[in-house]
Motif scaffolding. Sequence first.
Motif, mmCIF file in Angstrom:
data_model
loop_
_atom_site.group_PDB
_atom_site.id
_atom_site.type_symbol
_atom_site.label_atom_id
_atom_site.label_comp_id
_atom_site.label_asym_id
_atom_site.label_seq_id
_atom_site.Cartn_x
_atom_site.Cartn_y
_atom_site.Cartn_z
ATOM 1 N N ASP A 1 -142.241 32.908 -85.373
ATOM 2 C CA ASP A 1 -140.958 32.557 -84.770
ATOM 3 C C ASP A 1 -140.196 33.857 -84.499
ATOM 4 O O ASP A 1 -139.820 34.555 -85.446
ATOM 5 C CB ASP A 1 -140.185 31.664 -85.735
ATOM 6 N N PRO A 2 -139.981 34.202 -83.223
ATOM 7 C CA PRO A 2 -139.317 35.477 -82.902
ATOM 8 C C PRO A 2 -137.940 35.629 -83.543
ATOM 9 O O PRO A 2 -137.595 36.708 -84.033
ATOM 10 C CB PRO A 2 -139.212 35.462 -81.378
ATOM 11 N N THR A 3 -137.148 34.581 -83.578
ATOM 12 C CA THR A 3 -135.815 34.664 -84.168
ATOM 13 C C THR A 3 -135.911 34.940 -85.663
ATOM 14 O O THR A 3 -135.230 35.820 -86.192
ATOM 15 C CB THR A 3 -135.031 33.358 -83.917
ATOM 16 N N ALA B 1 -134.042 41.677 -82.231
ATOM 17 C CA ALA B 1 -134.329 40.458 -81.471
ATOM 18 C C ALA B 1 -134.938 40.801 -80.114
ATOM 19 O O ALA B 1 -135.891 40.153 -79.667
ATOM 20 C CB ALA B 1 -133.061 39.629 -81.302
ATOM 21 N N GLU B 2 -134.408 41.826 -79.474
ATOM 22 C CA GLU B 2 -134.927 42.242 -78.169
ATOM 23 C C GLU B 2 -136.366 42.746 -78.290
ATOM 24 O O GLU B 2 -137.239 42.363 -77.505
ATOM 25 C CB GLU B 2 -134.037 43.339 -77.589
ATOM 26 N N ALA C 1 -143.315 39.073 -78.299
ATOM 27 C CA ALA C 1 -143.742 37.693 -78.047
ATOM 28 C C ALA C 1 -144.192 37.528 -76.592
ATOM 29 O O ALA C 1 -145.215 36.899 -76.317
ATOM 30 C CB ALA C 1 -142.607 36.719 -78.371
ATOM 31 N N GLU C 2 -143.433 38.111 -75.673
ATOM 32 C CA GLU C 2 -143.761 38.011 -74.250
ATOM 33 C C GLU C 2 -145.095 38.664 -73.911
ATOM 34 O O GLU C 2 -145.823 38.187 -73.039
ATOM 35 C CB GLU C 2 -142.659 38.649 -73.406
ATOM 36 N N LEU D 1 -144.269 41.920 -91.160
ATOM 37 C CA LEU D 1 -143.400 40.878 -90.642
ATOM 38 C C LEU D 1 -143.794 40.492 -89.218
ATOM 39 O O LEU D 1 -143.731 39.324 -88.841
ATOM 40 C CB LEU D 1 -141.936 41.324 -90.680
ATOM 41 N N VAL D 2 -144.187 41.471 -88.434
ATOM 42 C CA VAL D 2 -144.526 41.212 -87.029
ATOM 43 C C VAL D 2 -145.909 40.565 -86.881
ATOM 44 O O VAL D 2 -146.104 39.693 -86.055
ATOM 45 C CB VAL D 2 -144.434 42.513 -86.196
#
Length: 67
Positions: free
Chosen positions: A22-24, A5-6, A12-13, A64-65
């Motif tokens: 969706d990051p989550t 998650a981090e 994302a940032e 996935l990313v």
Amino acid sequence: YALFAEVVSRLAETGELPPHADPTRTAKAIALFVEGLAIHVVMSAPVASASWQREFAREQVRRLVTG
């Protein structure tokens, strides 16, 4: 999961995660993939070399990313 998650939040940032991602959800998907791979390695005879498994994992996480 917290580590994934981090990392995904940082992506994302910095704009490295596609805007539609969706990051989550992405972090959860990575965690589930890695957990599944680890269970497979522990519970059964490996069907591929460790180096192949690492490369496969990298490819899947990239997918996935990047969406």
